[in-house]
Write a protein that holds these residues in place. Structure first.
Motif, PDB file in Angstrom:
ATOM      1  N   ARG A  20       0.811  -1.207   0.000  1.00  0.00           N
ATOM      2  CA  ARG A  20       0.000   0.000   0.000  1.00  0.00           C
ATOM      3  C   ARG A  20       0.849   1.263   0.000  1.00  0.00           C
ATOM      4  N   THR A  21       2.050   1.163  -0.516  1.00  0.00           N
ATOM      5  CA  THR A  21       2.924   2.329  -0.601  1.00  0.00           C
ATOM      6  C   THR A  21       3.011   2.757  -2.058  1.00  0.00           C
ATOM      7  N   PRO A  22       2.459   3.925  -2.406  1.00  0.00           N
ATOM      8  CA  PRO A  22       2.436   4.313  -3.821  1.00  0.00           C
ATOM      9  C   PRO A  22       3.849   4.518  -4.370  1.00  0.00           C
ATOM     10  N   TYR A  24       4.919   6.568  -6.484  1.00  0.00           N
ATOM     11  CA  TYR A  24       5.354   7.953  -6.689  1.00  0.00           C
ATOM     12  C   TYR A  24       5.978   8.565  -5.438  1.00  0.00           C
ATOM     13  N   LEU A  57       0.469   3.065  11.497  1.00  0.00           N
ATOM     14  CA  LEU A  57       0.165   3.806  10.271  1.00  0.00           C
ATOM     15  C   LEU A  57       0.282   5.303  10.565  1.00  0.00           C
ATOM     16  N   LEU A  59       0.047   9.395   8.937  1.00  0.00           N
ATOM     17  CA  LEU A  59      -0.284  10.323   7.855  1.00  0.00           C
ATOM     18  C   LEU A  59       0.942  11.216   7.669  1.00  0.00           C
ATOM     19  N   LEU A  79       0.878  17.082  -0.303  1.00  0.00           N
ATOM     20  CA  LEU A  79       0.242  15.770  -0.414  1.00  0.00           C
ATOM     21  C   LEU A  79       0.263  15.114   0.960  1.00  0.00           C
ATOM     22  N   TYR A  80      -0.855  14.523   1.351  1.00  0.00           N
ATOM     23  CA  TYR A  80      -0.947  13.806   2.625  1.00  0.00           C
ATOM     24  C   TYR A  80      -1.249  12.336   2.305  1.00  0.00           C
ATOM     25  N   VAL A  81      -0.376  11.459   2.757  1.00  0.00           N
ATOM     26  CA  VAL A  81      -0.517  10.047   2.381  1.00  0.00           C
ATOM     27  C   VAL A  81      -0.299   9.166   3.606  1.00  0.00           C
ATOM     28  N   ASP A  82      -1.150   8.140   3.759  1.00  0.00           N
ATOM     29  CA  ASP A  82      -0.977   7.176   4.842  1.00  0.00           C
ATOM     30  C   ASP A  82       0.110   6.171   4.461  1.00  0.00           C
ATOM     31  N   PHE A  84       2.688   3.015   6.101  1.00  0.00           N
ATOM     32  CA  PHE A  84       2.952   2.104   7.216  1.00  0.00           C
ATOM     33  C   PHE A  84       4.394   2.249   7.708  1.00  0.00           C
TER      34      PHE A  84
ATOM     35  N   THR B 119      -5.099   6.695  -4.810  1.00  0.00           N
ATOM     36  CA  THR B 119      -4.344   6.408  -6.031  1.00  0.00           C
ATOM     37  C   THR B 119      -4.191   4.912  -6.267  1.00  0.00           C
ATOM     38  N   LEU B 120      -4.252   4.107  -5.193  1.00  0.00           N
ATOM     39  CA  LEU B 120      -4.002   2.670  -5.347  1.00  0.00           C
ATOM     40  C   LEU B 120      -5.257   1.902  -5.752  1.00  0.00           C
ATOM     41  N   ARG B 167      -4.393  20.716   0.062  1.00  0.00           N
ATOM     42  CA  ARG B 167      -3.906  19.460   0.646  1.00  0.00           C
ATOM     43  C   ARG B 167      -4.643  18.303  -0.020  1.00  0.00           C
ATOM     44  N   VAL B 168      -3.929  17.540  -0.831  1.00  0.00           N
ATOM     45  CA  VAL B 168      -4.500  16.349  -1.456  1.00  0.00           C
ATOM     46  C   VAL B 168      -4.207  15.168  -0.543  1.00  0.00           C
ATOM     47  N   VAL B 169      -5.261  14.477  -0.142  1.00  0.00           N
ATOM     48  CA  VAL B 169      -5.096  13.351   0.778  1.00  0.00           C
ATOM     49  C   VAL B 169      -5.285  12.049   0.003  1.00  0.00           C
ATOM     50  N   ASP B 170      -4.235  11.244  -0.035  1.00  0.00           N
ATOM     51  CA  ASP B 170      -4.260   9.964  -0.739  1.00  0.00           C
ATOM     52  C   ASP B 170      -4.537   8.872   0.291  1.00  0.00           C
ATOM     53  N   THR B 172      -4.460   5.626   1.228  1.00  0.00           N
ATOM     54  CA  THR B 172      -3.821   4.410   0.736  1.00  0.00           C
ATOM     55  C   THR B 172      -4.076   3.193   1.617  1.00  0.00           C
ATOM     56  N   ALA B 173      -4.593   3.390   2.820  1.00  0.00           N
ATOM     57  CA  ALA B 173      -4.616   2.255   3.753  1.00  0.00           C
ATOM     58  C   ALA B 173      -5.962   2.127   4.459  1.00  0.00           C
ATOM     59  N   TYR B 177     -11.362   9.196   4.498  1.00  0.00           N
ATOM     60  CA  TYR B 177     -11.384  10.645   4.715  1.00  0.00           C
ATOM     61  C   TYR B 177     -12.634  11.278   4.113  1.00  0.00           C
TER      62      TYR B 177
END
Lengths: 91, 218
Positions: A20-22, A24, A57, A59, A79-82, A84, B119-120, B167-170, B172-173, B177
Motif C-alpha cells: 500500500r505504498t504508492p 510515486y 500507520l 499520515l 500531499l498527505y498520504v498514509d 505504514f 491512487t491505489l 492538501r490532497v489526501v491519498d 492508501t490504507a 477521509y
C-alpha cells in the motif's frame, strides 16, 4: 515509532506483490502529521495470513514540489498520504 | 431478432425488447464474477454475504455525510467532536460510520482546501457517502489528483486562490477521509436540514464547493 513533526523518508525499495505504498512516493521525504493506530499488515494479510504483527500507520505530508520535480502548482501545496511504519526511515 | 421471449409478472411491462443477455460484459465485471465464483467455491464467502454487502453499499447515501457537515456548520462544539472523533460524532446523529476502523473528517477553511483520492484503488468513506462515483475509481482522476490537483479542480469548476493551501489526501490504507466543506455565505437564515441539502457528494470529496442557494423567486 515516529512522532508527529518528525522528518521521515519513504523507503525506495521495490516490493513484489500487494503493498500500500504508492510508487510515486518512494524515496521522498516528508513530515509525520498524524500518528494513526496500528493495523494488519496488508502485504501478508492479502495472502490469507493473519497479517500480524500489526504495523503503525502514519499520515505523512509531502511538499508537492518535492514529489514532482516539474510541479506547476502553488509552492505551499502538499500531499498527505498514509504510510505504514515499515516503509518509513528516519530522514 | 427474437422479441420478448419471456414472461413478466408485472403487467405494466409490456414493451418488446431483445433478450436480456450479458453481451459485451465489461472486463471488470467478468473479473469480479469469476472472483466471486471462485471465493464461493472455496468457501471463503457465501453468495448471501456478497449480496448483503452490495445491499448495504447501495443503501448508503451522501445525505448521511451531509447531515454531519450541516450539524458541524450550526454547532461549533459538534464540529470539534467531529474533527476529533468522526466515528463517535456519526453515532451521535444515529449514523452508521461503517466497518472501516477509522474515518477522519478534514476541515476546509479560508486558507486550507482538502481533496481526497485513492491512487491505489478506490478507498472511500462509503458508509457516509454511498458508492463512489465512477470517475473516482478511474485512472485519470487517481493519477492527476496527486500530480496536478489544481488543474483537476479547475475542471470540476473549483478555482482556488493562490494563497489557499491545497492538501490532497491519498487514502492508501485503513483510514477513510471525509471533507467538511466551508459553509456558504448567505445561508445564515437556513435551517439545519436546508443546509444539509446544499452539501453535495462532490463537496465532501473536496472537488466541489457547496452552492449558495439562488434567491427564491417571489
Amino acid at each position: 515509532m515516529y512522532q508527529r513533526g518528525q522528518e521521515v523518508r519513504v523507503a525506495a525499495r521495490q516490493h513484489e506483490g500487494h503493498h500500500r505504498t504508492p510508487a510515486y512516493l518512494k524515496g521522498k521525504q516528508g513530515t509525520v502529521t498524524r500518528v494513526h493506530a496500528s493495523f494488519l499488515n496488508p502485504e501478508t494479510h492479502a495472502y490469507g495470513t493473519d497479517g500480524l504483527p500489526e504495523q503503525a500507520l502514519y499520515l505523512v505530508s509531502f511538499a508537492q514540489s518535492d514529489v514532482w520535480p516539474e510541479h506547476h502548482g502553488d509552492a505551499a501545496d502538499r500531499l498527505y498520504v498514509d504510510v505504514f511504519e515499515h516503509w518509513l526511515e528516519e530522514a | 431478432m427474437s422479441l420478448h421471449d419471456h414472461d413478466h409478472d408485472d403487467r405494466d411491462h409490456d414493451h418488446p425488447h431483445e433478450p436480456l443477455t450479458i453481451v459485451g460484459e465489461p472486463v471488470a465485471a467478468a473479473r469480479v464474477r469469476a472472483l466471486v465464483d471462485l471465493l464461493v467455491e472455496k468457501g471463503v464467502v457465501g453468495r448471501d454475504d456478497v449480496r448483503q454487502r452490495i445491499d448495504w453499499l447501495v443503501s448508503r447515501s451522501p445525505s448521511d455525510g451531509a447531515r454531519l457537515v450541516a450539524r458541524s456548520w450550526v454547532d461549533p462544539e459538534f464540529r470539534q467532536r467531529l474533527l476529533a472523533d468522526t466515528r463517535a460524532a456519526a453515532f451521535e446523529l444515529d449514523l452508521d460510520p461503517g466497518p472501516s476502523p477509522v474515518v477522519i473528517a478534514l476541515e476546509n477553511t479560508e486558507t486550507v482546501h482538502h481533496m481526497v483520492v485513492c491512487t491505489l484503488c478506490s478507498c472511500y468513506p462509503k458508509a457516509l457517502l454511498g458508492p463512489p462515483p465512477d470517475w473516482y475509481k478511474d485512472f485519470p482522476y487517481r493519477s492527476r489528483a496527486v500530480s496536478e490537483p489544481r488543474a483537476v479542480l479547475e475542471e470540476f469548476g473549483v478555482h482556488l486562490d493562490a494563497d489557499v493551501e491545497l492538501r490532497v489526501v491519498d487514502s492508501t490504507a485503513d483510514i477513510r477521509y471525509l471533507v467538511i466543506p466551508q459553509r456558504p455565505s448567505g445561508t445564515e437564515a437556513l435551517r439545519e436540514d436546508e443546509l444539509a441539502a446544499l452539501v453535495t457528494r462532490d463537496s465532501m470529496i473536496g472537488v466541489a464547493i457547496p452552492a449558495v442557494p439562488s434567491p427564491a423567486a417571489s
